[in-house]
Design a protein around this motif. Structure first.
Motif, short mmCIF file in Angstrom:
data_model
loop_
_atom_site.label_atom_id
_atom_site.label_comp_id
_atom_site.label_asym_id
_atom_site.label_seq_id
_atom_site.Cartn_x
_atom_site.Cartn_y
_atom_site.Cartn_z
N THR A 22 4.86 -49.78 0.04
CA THR A 22 5.61 -49.64 1.28
C THR A 22 4.93 -50.39 2.42
N ALA A 23 3.62 -50.23 2.54
CA ALA A 23 2.88 -50.93 3.59
C ALA A 23 2.98 -52.44 3.40
N SER A 24 2.84 -52.89 2.16
CA SER A 24 2.89 -54.32 1.87
C SER A 24 4.26 -54.91 2.19
N ALA A 25 5.33 -54.22 1.77
CA ALA A 25 6.69 -54.72 2.05
C ALA A 25 6.96 -54.77 3.55
N SER A 26 6.48 -53.78 4.28
CA SER A 26 6.67 -53.77 5.73
C SER A 26 5.98 -54.95 6.40
N VAL A 27 4.79 -55.27 5.93
CA VAL A 27 4.05 -56.41 6.47
C VAL A 27 4.80 -57.71 6.20
N MET A 28 5.24 -57.91 4.96
CA MET A 28 5.86 -59.18 4.59
C MET A 28 7.22 -59.38 5.25
N ILE A 29 8.02 -58.34 5.33
CA ILE A 29 9.35 -58.50 5.91
C ILE A 29 9.28 -58.66 7.42
N SER A 30 8.19 -58.20 8.05
CA SER A 30 8.03 -58.37 9.49
C SER A 30 7.43 -59.72 9.86
N ALA A 31 6.96 -60.46 8.87
CA ALA A 31 6.26 -61.72 9.14
C ALA A 31 7.21 -62.90 9.27
N VAL A 32 8.51 -62.71 9.00
CA VAL A 32 9.45 -63.83 9.02
C VAL A 32 10.61 -63.51 9.95
N PRO A 33 11.27 -64.53 10.50
CA PRO A 33 12.49 -64.28 11.28
C PRO A 33 13.62 -63.79 10.37
N ALA A 34 14.62 -63.16 10.98
CA ALA A 34 15.69 -62.54 10.20
C ALA A 34 16.40 -63.53 9.29
N GLU A 35 16.58 -64.79 9.74
CA GLU A 35 17.30 -65.75 8.92
C GLU A 35 16.53 -66.23 7.71
N PRO A 63 -6.38 -57.56 9.86
CA PRO A 63 -7.10 -57.31 11.11
C PRO A 63 -7.06 -55.83 11.51
N ARG A 64 -8.11 -55.38 12.12
CA ARG A 64 -8.14 -53.99 12.61
C ARG A 64 -7.04 -53.80 13.65
N GLY A 65 -6.29 -52.70 13.52
CA GLY A 65 -5.23 -52.40 14.46
C GLY A 65 -3.93 -53.15 14.23
N PHE A 66 -3.82 -53.88 13.09
CA PHE A 66 -2.60 -54.64 12.80
C PHE A 66 -1.41 -53.69 12.66
N SER A 67 -0.26 -54.07 13.23
CA SER A 67 0.97 -53.27 13.13
C SER A 67 2.03 -54.09 12.45
N ALA A 68 2.83 -53.42 11.62
CA ALA A 68 3.91 -54.10 10.91
C ALA A 68 5.27 -53.85 11.54
N ARG A 120 0.39 -44.07 12.63
CA ARG A 120 -0.78 -43.35 13.13
C ARG A 120 -2.10 -44.05 12.81
N LEU A 121 -2.20 -44.59 11.60
CA LEU A 121 -3.48 -45.12 11.14
C LEU A 121 -3.55 -46.64 11.11
N GLY A 122 -2.39 -47.28 11.06
CA GLY A 122 -2.37 -48.73 10.94
C GLY A 122 -2.23 -49.19 9.50
N VAL A 123 -1.78 -50.42 9.33
CA VAL A 123 -1.53 -50.98 8.01
C VAL A 123 -2.81 -51.04 7.18
N ARG A 124 -3.89 -51.45 7.82
CA ARG A 124 -5.16 -51.63 7.09
C ARG A 124 -5.58 -50.34 6.40
N SER A 125 -5.53 -49.24 7.11
CA SER A 125 -5.97 -47.95 6.55
C SER A 125 -5.04 -47.49 5.43
N VAL A 126 -3.72 -47.68 5.63
CA VAL A 126 -2.77 -47.22 4.61
C VAL A 126 -2.95 -48.03 3.32
N LEU A 127 -3.14 -49.35 3.45
CA LEU A 127 -3.39 -50.17 2.27
C LEU A 127 -4.67 -49.72 1.56
N ALA A 128 -5.70 -49.46 2.34
CA ALA A 128 -6.98 -49.04 1.76
C ALA A 128 -6.84 -47.70 1.04
N ILE A 129 -6.12 -46.75 1.66
CA ILE A 129 -5.93 -45.43 1.05
C ILE A 129 -5.12 -45.56 -0.24
#
Length: 496
Positions: A364-377, A487-492, A315-324
């Motif tokens: 949780t927000a941080s782990a979602s960002v990092m695990i989405s940043a790499v290919p599965a292998e 970035p504003r609106g970043f999605s993980a 709903r709010l995006g990664v940026r807002s959840v990290l900030a909160i």
């Protein structure tokens, strides 16, 4: 499958904090010095943090299930070594082996989640459960440890691992699928592995000693060496076709923000749980179990924050959840810093709830960002960075903020104990730690003993306030960095 991964994660996370409430009884039994006490607590996190990058790479290349099961078996054997310790040296050795086993388990759990849950929403929920277990494990460690220590002694904090390891390994063999790199010809670069381990452990060691006020040439030289080794490591990774760690990931602003948020969140909360456990037992006289019970707000709040995080990110995006999340951590430390002395438990309860909620959201927000940043292998790499930040944060929190607290405590005790009828040895012991002061007070008795205890309680409270100010400042800096980097609106929900 998620239950198997979370059961192992729960034990590894608990071991980072379970000894917090066991420390007083452990001190009475093994009589470790002040430096040995700190090593007993934080050597686990430092060894684990130093080996995670290498372990994640091994899992990517040779199989994450294999690494997970091997590491958990070692974790069980190390628990026996620690439980049967009759000296500080054996206990520290057991904690080192626990760190090695934990380093094999932790990146495997997150990377297996990345492979098993291919749907983005399901993966976000699974990571939320994973983070909830990680946060709850660190938080309920003092509670479970307190119950076990009170009834069976400090060794029970390790014996409890053994049956859970046996059941989880059996279930893992049956349930977990195997995943590894599709290109088996990619070999591990052992020079990179050596540079990674030496650099991280040397950095942690140097920071620990410098934080205690040691400006010896050897400590400063070790710090310089650690920075040099890590620089050489990073440059080597940039030249390799198949690096141990893809350091270019840190050019991704959101990935960098997530790593920093995890490191600083765990640095702050790791130190807070350590110091609050000592405060409850030595300043207020609670038993280990009673002290653990009073840290429960952080576990409940961490669980709630982690489970709410996926929906809030949607709903709010990664940026807002990290900030909160980071903002809640800063608010908790601000309340602790600004509350009048002597500090009351209701203040600490609110602080723990704020820290737990902030930790659950941020991790949780941080782990979602990092695990989405790499290919599965290459999920093991992201898991290793996430877990390195997590565990190194806990270890450095106890070392850095715990050392700051200890230095302030000692300076306050000097003025408060001048003129007391104590020997030089008793004065040194009382001024070195609150545990030492409690022992001196008990041995001395009478008016002098009461004065020592009162001085220690007041000094500990005062040092806790100072440490809260430092923690608040650190978290505020990282909050501003995270808001700026993401970035504003970043999605993980997908790779970036």
């Amino acid at each position: 499958m998620l239950a198997v991964l979370c059961a192992s994660l729960l034990l590894v996370a608990m071991d980072a904090t379970i000894l917090n409430v066991a420390l007083p009884s452990l001190i009475d039994d093994l009589r470790p010095g002040a430096l040995a006490q700190l090593w007993i607590i934080d050597i686990y996190g430092l060894v684990l943090g130093g080996l995670l990058v290498t372990a994640g790479a091994i899992g990517d290349r040779h199989g994450r299930k294999m690494l997970f099961l091997t590491g958990f078996v070692l974790f069980g054997l190390a628990s026996v070594v620690a439980a049967t310790a009759d000296s500080s040296a054996q206990l520290i050795a057991g904690r080192v082996l626990l760190g090695i086993g934990g380093a094999m388990v932790m990146p495997s759990t997150l990377s297996l989640i990345r492979n098993i849950f291919t749907n983005a929403r399901e993966r976000a929920l699974a990571i939320g459960v994973w983070a909830a277990v990680a946060g709850a494990g660190a938080a309920v460690g003092p509670l479970i440890g307190g119950l076990l220590v009170e009834r069976f002694g400090w060794a029970a904090a390790f014996w409890v691992n053994v049956p859970i390891v046996l059941v989880t390994v059996a279930a893992g063999i049956w349930l977990l699928p195997e995943y590894r790199d599709a290109h088996p010809d990619h070999r591990l670069d052992w020079p990179s592995a050596l540079l990674s381990v030496v650099g991280i452990v040397a950095l942690a060691w140097a920071i620990k000693h410098v934080a205690k006020g040691s400006l010896a040439v050897g400590d400063l030289a070790l710090l310089a060496l650690a920075l040099l080794v890590l620089t050489v490591f990073a440059r080597r990774q940039l030249r390799l076709a198949d690096p141990l760690l893809e350091v270019r990931l840190f050019t991704n602003r959101a990935f960098l923000a997530a790593a920093l948020a995890t490191l600083l969140a765990m640095l702050a909360i790791g130190a807070a749980l350590f110091l609050v456990s000592l405060w409850l037992q030595y300043v207020h006289g609670y038993s280990p179990f009673e002290a653990g019970l009073r840290t429960l707000p952080v576990a409940i709040a961490a669980l709630a924050g982690a489970l709410l995080s996926p929906r809030l990110m949607e709903r709010l995006g990664v940026r807002s959840v990290l900030a909160i999340g980071l903002g809640a951590l800063a608010a908790g430390f601000a309340l602790l810093a600004l509350s009048p002395e002597p500090t009351h438990y209701w203040v600490v309860a609110v602080v723990l709830a704020a820290l737990g909620a902030g930790d659950g959201l941020a991790i949780t927000a941080s782990a979602s960002v990092m695990i989405s940043a790499v290919p599965a292998e290459r999920a093991g790499q992201a898991g290793a960075v996430s877990e390195t930040s997590y565990e190194l944060g806990v270890g450095l929190g106890v070392a850095l903020l715990g050392s700051i607290h200890g230095a302030v405590y000692t300076s306050r005790m000097v003025g408060r104990t001048d003129g007391l009828p104590l020997s030089d040895g008793e004065l040194h012991s009382a001024r070195e730690s609150v545990g030492g002061a409690s022992e001196v007070a008990e041995q001395t008795g009478g008016t002098a003993g009461a004065e020592v205890l009162r001085a220690a309680q007041e000094s500990f409270d005062s040092a806790l306030t100072t440490t809260a100010y430092v923690s608040m400042g650190l978290v505020l800096v990282v909050t501003l960095l995270a808001v700026w980097l993401v970035p504003r609106g970043f999605s993980a929900t997908a790779a970036h």
